[in-house]
Design a protein around this motif. Sequence first.
Motif, short mmCIF file in Angstrom:
data_model
loop_
_atom_site.label_atom_id
_atom_site.label_comp_id
_atom_site.label_asym_id
_atom_site.label_seq_id
_atom_site.Cartn_x
_atom_site.Cartn_y
_atom_site.Cartn_z
N VAL A 13 11.44 14.34 -4.76
CA VAL A 13 10.59 14.01 -5.59
C VAL A 13 10.62 12.74 -6.30
CG1 VAL A 13 8.79 14.70 -6.27
CG2 VAL A 13 9.31 16.19 -4.70
N GLN A 14 11.83 13.29 -6.39
CA GLN A 14 11.78 11.97 -8.38
C GLN A 14 12.65 10.80 -7.12
OE1 GLN A 14 11.10 11.67 -10.97
NE2 GLN A 14 11.23 9.79 -11.54
N THR A 15 13.43 11.17 -6.22
CA THR A 15 13.69 9.38 -5.65
C THR A 15 12.76 8.92 -4.14
OG1 THR A 15 15.86 11.17 -5.35
CG2 THR A 15 15.25 9.02 -4.12
N SER A 70 3.08 11.00 -10.77
CA SER A 70 2.78 12.42 -9.66
C SER A 70 2.99 11.32 -8.03
CB SER A 70 1.26 12.34 -9.37
OG SER A 70 0.69 11.68 -9.59
N LEU A 71 3.37 11.90 -6.70
CA LEU A 71 3.45 11.41 -5.82
C LEU A 71 2.67 10.55 -5.65
CD1 LEU A 71 5.62 14.23 -3.80
CD2 LEU A 71 6.25 12.36 -3.78
N ALA A 78 9.56 4.48 -4.61
CA ALA A 78 7.96 3.59 -4.41
C ALA A 78 7.99 2.41 -5.56
CB ALA A 78 7.38 4.24 -4.61
N SER A 79 8.43 2.19 -6.54
CA SER A 79 8.52 0.88 -7.08
C SER A 79 8.76 -0.24 -6.67
CB SER A 79 9.07 1.62 -8.38
OG SER A 79 10.54 1.78 -8.83
N LYS A 80 10.08 0.15 -5.86
CA LYS A 80 10.84 -1.31 -5.28
C LYS A 80 10.05 -1.89 -4.18
CE LYS A 80 14.69 1.33 -6.25
NZ LYS A 80 16.39 2.07 -5.70
N GLU A 106 -2.22 23.90 -7.99
CA GLU A 106 -1.82 23.16 -9.42
C GLU A 106 -0.95 21.54 -8.59
OE1 GLU A 106 -3.09 22.91 -12.58
OE2 GLU A 106 -4.73 24.24 -11.12
N ILE A 107 -0.45 21.86 -7.68
CA ILE A 107 0.86 21.11 -7.36
C ILE A 107 -0.08 20.21 -5.99
CG2 ILE A 107 2.44 20.45 -5.36
CD1 ILE A 107 4.27 23.42 -6.66
#
Length: 380
Positions: free
Chosen positions: A370-372, A33-34, A377-379, A62-63
Amino acid sequence: MKQFIKTQSLFSLLFLLTFFSAAASNPAGSDKSLKEALEGKFYIGTAVNSWLINGGDAKSLEIVKKHFNSIVAENCMKSENIHPEEGKFHFKQPDKIVEFGEANNMFIVGHTLIWHSQAPKWFFIDKDGNDVSRDVLIERMRFHISEVVGRYKGRVHGWDVVNEAINDDGSYRESKFYQIIGEDYVELAFKFAAEADPNTELYYNDYGMANPGRRAGVIKMVEKLQAKGIKIDGIGMQGHLNLESLSVDEVEKSIVAFSKTGLPVLITEFDLTILPWPTNRSQTADIAMRAEYEQRMNPYADGFTKEALTEWSDKCTELFRMFLKHHDKISRVTTWGVTDNHSWKNNWPIPGRTDYPLLFDRNYQPKPVVQTIIEEASKY
């Protein structure tokens, strides 16, 4: 033996085909999730309204639960709604929003205590319809803030105390609060809020904050409050943005400049529209603005084109990549709504348009960005 090897090879091939097919349809991290991806960077929030909380759209809720760890009341805490008559408060809907946030372990934001727009007329006039005195308006401000903030003491974690007090040129907006009290109405509002709940965070919030004039005016106002020892805990940059006029560089300059006050920056009310702007007037988020409907101003009535989605996604990615770069300065990013079909931008400033300004589409699906964002974020 050869038949066994052949069978095993066929099994292995089928397994690999199934694995890569699943990977293609469910890329790495797509279940994240975000809020999980952005943990440790900043809160990711969204605005919710009474209709949503009351069960108007279960899919959107739910989102909210899956992707967001902060909520803000879109309308029901604004003074004309929560305090429509002197001494009479409507707390039922705000209570429900706070309860929803608590039930889902969210950072809860109240919006907004003092704003010239969507304020009840009685704030400013006496029984004869004349403007009240400075002392009367100050007392009405104090009572309103103490009652609202006091009710949610220890439950609402942050408040937009004053909203949209500064003009593009850095001067004070000549609202009724300013006309009757003077510029110190801002200082008084923050004082009253701090008295009502010393532990909640208190913010100043405004649109057009990438405008150099407004940027300078807000910094001057904030530094004046700080010099007087007034409690202020963050600067909210409304993210009502349009691709026609958006300068990511100017947004970044403002984030850096505001952070030099020592306060965290909040990206509030984020929505990014690709629709054309109807006038020669500079981009604004003034809800009083209206323009007549024209077909040419509603180019995506039948759906977002692939080219438009790509343009929108590229710019949204650029913005979030910049937010992540400055995550040490930013404490929260909040979208102004959950899905495109319920965005206020569909009706402002031109009623009846079809807009696509949010992270989730009309079918309750995350847009590719959203996936981008999750991957970016992991960087950081």
